[in-house]
Design a protein around this motif. Sequence first.
Motif, PDB file in Angstrom:
ATOM      1  N   GLU A 140      -9.013 -26.911 -35.779  1.00 12.23           N
ATOM      2  CA  GLU A 140      -8.597 -26.887 -34.370  1.00 12.23           C
ATOM      3  C   GLU A 140      -7.690 -28.086 -34.114  1.00 12.23           C
ATOM      4  OE1 GLU A 140     -12.433 -26.980 -32.513  1.00 12.23           O
ATOM      5  OE2 GLU A 140     -13.070 -25.377 -33.852  1.00 12.23           O
ATOM      6  N   HIS A 143      -8.989 -31.350 -32.653  1.00 10.02           N
ATOM      7  CA  HIS A 143      -9.895 -32.206 -33.427  1.00 10.02           C
ATOM      8  C   HIS A 143      -9.175 -33.009 -34.505  1.00 10.02           C
ATOM      9  CE1 HIS A 143     -13.660 -29.613 -32.314  1.00 10.02           C
ATOM     10  NE2 HIS A 143     -13.054 -30.161 -31.274  1.00 10.02           N
ATOM     11  N   GLU A 297     -21.573 -35.652 -30.591  1.00 15.00           N
ATOM     12  CA  GLU A 297     -20.952 -34.887 -31.685  1.00 15.00           C
ATOM     13  C   GLU A 297     -21.250 -35.487 -33.059  1.00 15.00           C
ATOM     14  OE1 GLU A 297     -19.256 -36.115 -29.113  1.00 15.00           O
ATOM     15  OE2 GLU A 297     -18.190 -34.498 -28.109  1.00 15.00           O
TER      16      GLU A 297
ATOM     17  N   GLU B  38     -15.937 -29.613 -21.017  1.00 17.78           N
ATOM     18  CA  GLU B  38     -16.672 -28.657 -21.858  1.00 17.78           C
ATOM     19  C   GLU B  38     -16.627 -27.245 -21.280  1.00 17.78           C
ATOM     20  OE1 GLU B  38     -20.681 -29.644 -23.324  1.00 17.78           O
ATOM     21  OE2 GLU B  38     -20.114 -31.729 -22.982  1.00 17.78           O
ATOM     22  N   SER B  41     -12.982 -25.681 -21.664  1.00 17.70           N
ATOM     23  CA  SER B  41     -12.335 -25.676 -22.978  1.00 17.70           C
ATOM     24  C   SER B  41     -12.956 -24.612 -23.879  1.00 17.70           C
ATOM     25  CB  SER B  41     -12.502 -27.029 -23.674  1.00 17.70           C
ATOM     26  OG  SER B  41     -12.066 -28.056 -22.858  1.00 17.70           O
ATOM     27  N   GLU B  43     -14.469 -23.246 -27.315  1.00  9.55           N
ATOM     28  CA  GLU B  43     -15.157 -23.697 -28.533  1.00  9.55           C
ATOM     29  C   GLU B  43     -15.464 -22.443 -29.338  1.00  9.55           C
ATOM     30  OE1 GLU B  43     -18.021 -27.351 -28.242  1.00  9.55           O
ATOM     31  OE2 GLU B  43     -18.363 -26.062 -26.523  1.00  9.55           O
ATOM     32  N   HIS B  45     -17.165 -19.550 -31.570  1.00  6.28           N
ATOM     33  CA  HIS B  45     -18.513 -19.036 -31.777  1.00  6.28           C
ATOM     34  C   HIS B  45     -18.393 -17.550 -32.086  1.00  6.28           C
ATOM     35  CE1 HIS B  45     -22.717 -19.613 -31.808  1.00  6.28           C
ATOM     36  NE2 HIS B  45     -23.021 -18.973 -30.680  1.00  6.28           N
ATOM     37  N   ARG B  91     -21.741 -20.807 -27.125  1.00  2.00           N
ATOM     38  CA  ARG B  91     -22.064 -21.944 -27.992  1.00  2.00           C
ATOM     39  C   ARG B  91     -22.646 -23.058 -27.118  1.00  2.00           C
ATOM     40  NH1 ARG B  91     -18.003 -24.616 -32.390  1.00  2.00           N
ATOM     41  NH2 ARG B  91     -19.098 -26.567 -32.642  1.00  2.00           N
TER      42      ARG B  91
END
Lengths: 532, 321
Positions: A140, A143, A297, B38, B41, B43, B45, B91
């Motif tokens: 991603e 990241h 994290e 969060e 955005s 993520e 899954h 997620r």
Amino acid sequence: MKAIEIKDLKFRYLGSKKPSISVPYFYVEEGESILITGKSGSGKSTLVQCINGIIPHIVNGKRSGEVYLFGEPVSGQRVPEISRIVGTLLQDPERQVINYKVEEEIAFAPENFNLPREEILEKIEESIRAVGIENLRGKETSHLSGGEIQRVALAAVLSMDPRILILDEPTSNIDPEGTRDIFQFLREEKGKRTILIVEHKVERVLPFVDRIVVVDEGEIVLDGRTDDLINEAHALMELGIEIPRHILLANQMGITSYDIDEVRETAKQRNMLPEKKVRIHGRGAVLSTDVKVEYREGFRLRLSTSFEEGTITAVMGRNGAGKSTFLKALIGFIDKDQALVESPINMGELFLANPDLQTRGKYIGYLPQSFDLMLINKTVEREMHYSSRVRKANGMEPLIKELMNLFTLDKFAREDPLTLSQGQRRRVAMGATIAGGVKVIMMDEPTSGQDYMHKENLGREITELKKRGYSFIIVTHDARFVYRFADKILVVDKGRLAMEGTPEEVFQNSEKFGIVPPSEYLLRYGNELLVE
Amino acid sequence: MEMNYLLNELISWLIFLFGIAGPFYLILRAIGIRGFKEITSYEPHTTFFYRMNPLVKIVFSMTVMIAATITIWWIGAILTFAVLLTYLSLRNGGRKLYLGGLFAISTIIGTAWGYAPFATSATLSIAFPGYHPTILWTWPSYFSVMGYEPQLTLQALLYGLQISFRTAAIISSALLLVMTNTPSQILRSLHKFNIPDSIIFTLMVGMKSIPDIFGYLDESIKIQMMRGLGSSHSRLFKPVYMLIAGVSAIVPTIIHLLRGAKDIAISADTRGFRATKKRSYVDEIPITRLDYYALGMMGFIIAVAVISIFLGFGRTIPYVA
């Protein structure tokens, strides 16, 4: 064949009286690699924006003359059409990457050109191989480290297979390893396509280019082969261009070699090696801390250290090592729901256990990388008085006057800080931080994207403030700046303190932590790498 | 007498300030900028929402919006809670539900407060047949300059609360789309609708920028606090100072974003954006059986909404013009 040809080009931004660029004639042969340099605001970026069609198609202004790409005028083509020939990599990697995944980002341009799926897949593979980012497949983009994103952005530009590649300050915001990878790419690509690179890091780019073009006040004031640079070194310095110290010395000694060892040997024989730098230590700790941060994290930081009064400490390390996290933990910027933070601070008789922003801000100042975000007042004067006003602190007027004078802000006192130039805004932000009455100032990457003159000015200002008893903790990737101005370096690696010492001590073994010693250090100490 | 007058003034202003600052403070402190990032955005899954076609999710948001708008308020409330419960399948589902729930509460409080002081007796008479106002507070007369009704009533608050479920249901379902799709997936889906690329790209950049906006605001607010904002007053007033800092942060944040937006535009245009009328895609997102099930569920929601209207549970609350 001429890849680029410019005839009688003049461009003036709306509201500006003077042209920002004025080029009677300029050309680039196909396959040439050219370094375009000059101080901030000299017109370098305007010049390349005239080449890639941003001017006149996206940025408005008054333009005359013409730029030709392989004989075709830029003004007659739309930017997307020009982009089939010219690929552009911008300065800030995070601002130019649009997509979520690495492959999506690289596919963006071929998809725009409506290429068949199989061809897009081929382009993705070729670009990934060309830039050497096989390890980033499927990742991603949000990241990735700055250096990794910049290479993904480069791969995304290469997916169009442009005949001309423009790199507009591609290493300004990335760490030395990311910078090295970009320059490694330049080395491999040299001669394969026409490359224009806009850079302040003359020292690092020189080996990969054929010509150097210097822009000053909107005009090309020097255009020559890189071998000629040695004869022009001092003139270039006067134009605000960062010239490696060994080249200046070679020029001074009348030798025609760029080789640092050769220059050093000659200088040693003639007793002309640069002076040793004076580092300050032994003044006693102004701040000591034991920082522990555990992010949800998984990233962990554990760093215990102290900072001396009236010194400049540089915090260095790779992107993602934990440098900025360290500063943010010290000032109390990390939210409780983000991470578990313990950052007790000892400042003489003062002990601060609670990471409360308002309390810590009374003793420690913090200047973020995006310093514009702190400029909330309508005039420079109000910005400088902000802390004393909201804290209801009396007796700050003499300090504020002194700082206005030191940062040459008097003439802008009534102006809106957000309308000033980048260097002026940085000085307002810095002055306003110190005007709160703090004695320890933390700065996050203040050298990022700054040209030589700005960095020199910053170095001079903090050195002056250091003499007045202020202590600085500065996160930076700029090894030359650190060598010139810092008293101590902390190297952070994977959330731990990896090295600590004077620049002379740290640069001996810093490469394993991604820190390349500057040529100034190598010129002084050579490969002996001994602490004297 | 004088004392009562001053107390009334003070409490009125406190209600006014905390009414505005409350939802903002809830977002900043309880959800946090990080939390807000969060729930705005994507993520990765593998559960069903992630496998659904983005187009179907857009239709789902529209279905929820239509159902919540045309039916009685408690159907909107049920939809809000039902959509929020589906967050459990995402997620870090528990955390998403927690954050989404807090966000829905802040939306409900904000919307209710946004409507309540302005709701006129005429509007409330339509909303509540046989309307007998229960007066909770009488504002100082000069509050009418801001458009406030002379008194705050229980019915006005209930009215605001009922309206708020429409907003909350729509926002909760829209967040599902944002949390389970990448911007480029949405770009691909909207392209099939023949929506102009420039509009799609604006949406895509917006989606990418939302988390950044809150990051910048957070940083600017923290810097103001660090520089001493509110430090000379009681911690009780922190929400008010957070609001002040938030308002002050808007200009530098927008300028910072605009400087970045130019780079994004240049980055897209110099990579052939809008070079051709048609755009190809390396990964097509198919419509699967799962999407048909989802469409069936949406049909069911619409059917329930229509039946509700026939049963007298239609849009009973008037909107304030």
